[in-house]
Design an enzyme around this catalytic site. Structure first.
Site, PDB file in Angstrom:
ATOM      1  N   ASN A 121      90.340  33.774  88.977  1.00 46.34           N
ATOM      2  CA  ASN A 121      91.344  32.792  89.392  1.00 46.34           C
ATOM      3  C   ASN A 121      90.684  31.779  90.320  1.00 46.34           C
ATOM      4  O   ASN A 121      89.494  31.898  90.627  1.00 46.34           O
ATOM      5  CB  ASN A 121      92.543  33.489  90.046  1.00 46.34           C
ATOM      6  CG  ASN A 121      92.132  34.280  91.270  1.00 46.34           C
ATOM      7  OD1 ASN A 121      91.673  33.713  92.255  1.00 46.34           O
ATOM      8  ND2 ASN A 121      92.259  35.609  91.202  1.00 46.34           N
TER       9      ASN A 121
ATOM     10  N   LYS B 258     106.978  45.084  98.629  1.00 46.98           N
ATOM     11  CA  LYS B 258     105.671  45.674  98.928  1.00 46.98           C
ATOM     12  C   LYS B 258     105.718  46.548 100.170  1.00 46.98           C
ATOM     13  O   LYS B 258     104.920  47.459 100.322  1.00 46.98           O
ATOM     14  CB  LYS B 258     104.632  44.572  99.117  1.00 46.98           C
ATOM     15  CG  LYS B 258     104.547  43.650  97.901  1.00 46.98           C
ATOM     16  CD  LYS B 258     103.137  43.442  97.469  1.00 46.98           C
ATOM     17  CE  LYS B 258     103.041  42.417  96.367  1.00 46.98           C
ATOM     18  NZ  LYS B 258     101.778  42.429  95.679  1.00 46.98           N
TER      19      LYS B 258
HETATM   20  O1  C5P Z   1     102.206  40.350  93.829  1.00 42.06           O
HETATM   21  P1  C5P Z   1     101.322  39.253  94.318  1.00 42.06           P
HETATM   22  O2  C5P Z   1      99.973  39.237  93.657  1.00 42.06           O
HETATM   23  O3  C5P Z   1     101.940  37.895  94.312  1.00 42.06           O
HETATM   24  O4  C5P Z   1     101.090  39.601  95.842  1.00 42.06           O
HETATM   25  C1  C5P Z   1     100.224  38.895  96.647  1.00 42.06           C
HETATM   26  C2  C5P Z   1      99.783  39.749  97.799  1.00 42.06           C
HETATM   27  O5  C5P Z   1      99.474  41.072  97.362  1.00 42.06           O
HETATM   28  C3  C5P Z   1      98.507  39.251  98.428  1.00 42.06           C
HETATM   29  O6  C5P Z   1      98.527  39.619  99.802  1.00 42.06           O
HETATM   30  C4  C5P Z   1      97.440  40.002  97.659  1.00 42.06           C
HETATM   31  O7  C5P Z   1      96.236  40.118  98.402  1.00 42.06           O
HETATM   32  C5  C5P Z   1      98.091  41.352  97.473  1.00 42.06           C
HETATM   33  N1  C5P Z   1      97.725  42.050  96.224  1.00 42.06           N
HETATM   34  C6  C5P Z   1      97.008  43.214  96.296  1.00 42.06           C
HETATM   35  N2  C5P Z   1      96.706  43.902  95.151  1.00 42.06           N
HETATM   36  C7  C5P Z   1      97.120  43.433  93.933  1.00 42.06           C
HETATM   37  C8  C5P Z   1      97.852  42.253  93.855  1.00 42.06           C
HETATM   38  C9  C5P Z   1      98.129  41.563  95.021  1.00 42.06           C
HETATM   39  O8  C5P Z   1      96.626  43.624  97.388  1.00 42.06           O
HETATM   40  N3  C5P Z   1      96.820  44.120  92.850  1.00 42.06           N
END
Ligand code: C5P
Length: 398
Positions: A208, A342
């Protein structure tokens, strides 16, 4: 300021050793006491007399100098300092440190010390880029060795590229960060940063646009407030900050393992843009066109949610868990829901729609969402956002 701080300065044998004489002056200007250690090779570049004159101290040179052992043994010498600095850190010294060799005074002190070690690498560009040096660097950073530089530029050998030792003032800044007596002194904070790369086959991956700039700035600001920072980064565009423990990973699963290994922590900041999915049927060898015109079908599996996992830990949860929400629509509503889902304490929400220029850019416009509601911050540089967030974290951990 470094008043009252004691630095053990190990000077490696490279042309950059001459800059170490200026480094001694700069450190002393700020109030530090500098005890110099010369390797045999460094004495080809600087003399014990000039080093000792600038340091205003005896210079240590030989492991088997019985007078030294009578006055101060090598164990004591390695521990009497607040910080051990290696400048220049040559390829040879880095290799010795990686292997744990202790066959001269410098390497023995580095093995015996119980203090943090900051290295300022300096070498020819090809030596710096050599896989052996890069492997050693990764091992040393994983061991918690702090690094500053090297810089990119013209080198004494006539080549150009990375390998120049950082300028003395930049090394002084890194020393100050490593010894910072801020409100986060004694607190361990882990920070994830950058993108992850999820392999499709040995040469292709899914990634990304995260540059790692915001996470890097946050780690730097936390370290500046005195935190002991473990910085877990995917393949980012920006270099990791100096003065933090760096762990480099590629995939989400490696990032999760690194986070688990870094716990316990007082606070955890999840600034990484982690891939939600990985390719489940990634190929062990390079995928090829077979001439049929049929494209391969990739199957996806969900990656572990590192933030949610740590937020929901029953035992050993950091006191403060901060997540990020990079959204393109309904930023606040989505981020608020994400905080609940979360289980983290704060969500730093930002709009990463392409027109904002935030993803990969140098500015950020964030809102911080907590159980106290939403705090909207003005558009600031990523460094300013980091400094403000680090201060808020220090307040929450106080
Ligand atoms: O669900 P999303 O990707 O939008 O969430 C973003 C947050 O979750 C960020 O803080 C990212 O670092 C964390 N994240 C994570 N592990 C993942 C996906 C996102 O720690 N597999």
């Amino acid at each position: 300021m470094l008043a009252g701080k004691r630095i053990l300065l190990i000077v490696g044998g490279g042309i950059a050793a001459f800059k170490s004489l200026d480094l001694i002056r700069r450190l002393r200007e700020r109030g530090a006491t500098v005890t110099p250690v010369l390797t045999k090779a460094s004495e080809e570049f600087v003399t014990p007399l000039s080093t000792s004159a600038l340091a205003g101290q005896k210079v240590y040179r030989d492991l088997f100098d019985l007078t030294d052992e009578a006055e101060m043994g090598h164990i004591e010498l390695s521990r009497a300092a607040n910080l051990v600095v290696v400048a220049p850190a040559t390829a040879d010294l880095m290799a010795k440190m990686t292997a744990g060799l202790a066959n001269d005074l410098a390497s023995t002190l580095l093995m015996a010390t119980d203090k943090r070690v900051l290295i300022a690498p300096a070498m020819n560009v090809r030596m710096w880029e050599h896989p052996a040096t890069q492997r050693n660097l990764a091992t040393l950073q994983g061991d918690g060795i702090l690094t500053v530089g090297p810089d990119v530029g013209d080198m004494a050998c006539g080549e150009h590229g990375p390998g120049r030792m950082s300028e003395p003032l930049a090394i002084v800044d890194a020393v100050e960060a490593a010894l910072a007596d801020g409100p986060l002194k004694g607190k361990h904070v882990l920070v994830t940063s950058g993108p992850t790369h999820e392999p499709i086959d040995p040469v292709r991956y899914i990634a990304n646009r995260s540059s790692g700039a915001q996470g890097t700035a946050i780690a730097r600001s936390l370290a500046a407030l005195g935190a002991d920072v473990t910085f877990i980064t995917g393949p980012a565009d920006v270099s990791p900050p100096s003065g933090v423990k760096v762990v480099k990973v590629q995939t989400a699963r490696e990032m999760k393992d690194a986070v688990d290994a870094a716990l316990p922590a007082d606070a955890a900041v999840f600034a990484a843009a982690v891939a939600d999915w990985r390719v489940e049927n990634a190929s062990g060898s390079k995928m090829k066109k077979d001439g049929s015109g049929k494209a391969p079908a990739l199957e996806f599996a969900e990656n572990p949610d590192i933030l949610a996992g740590v937020s929901q830990l029953k035992k050993g949860r950091p006191k403060l868990v901060v997540g990020f929400a990079a959204e393109t629509d309904d930023v606040e509503a989505n981020a608020t829901a994400k905080r609940k889902r979360k289980g983290c304490d704060w969500i730093v929400a930002n709009d990463v729609s392409p027109e904002t220029g935030i993803m990969g850019g140098s500015e950020n416009a964030v809102s911080v969402i907590s159980d106290q509601g939403t705090e909207v911050w003005p558009r600031l540089s990523k460094d300013q956002v980091a400094a403000k967030l680090a201060k808020r974290i220090a307040g929450a951990l106080a």
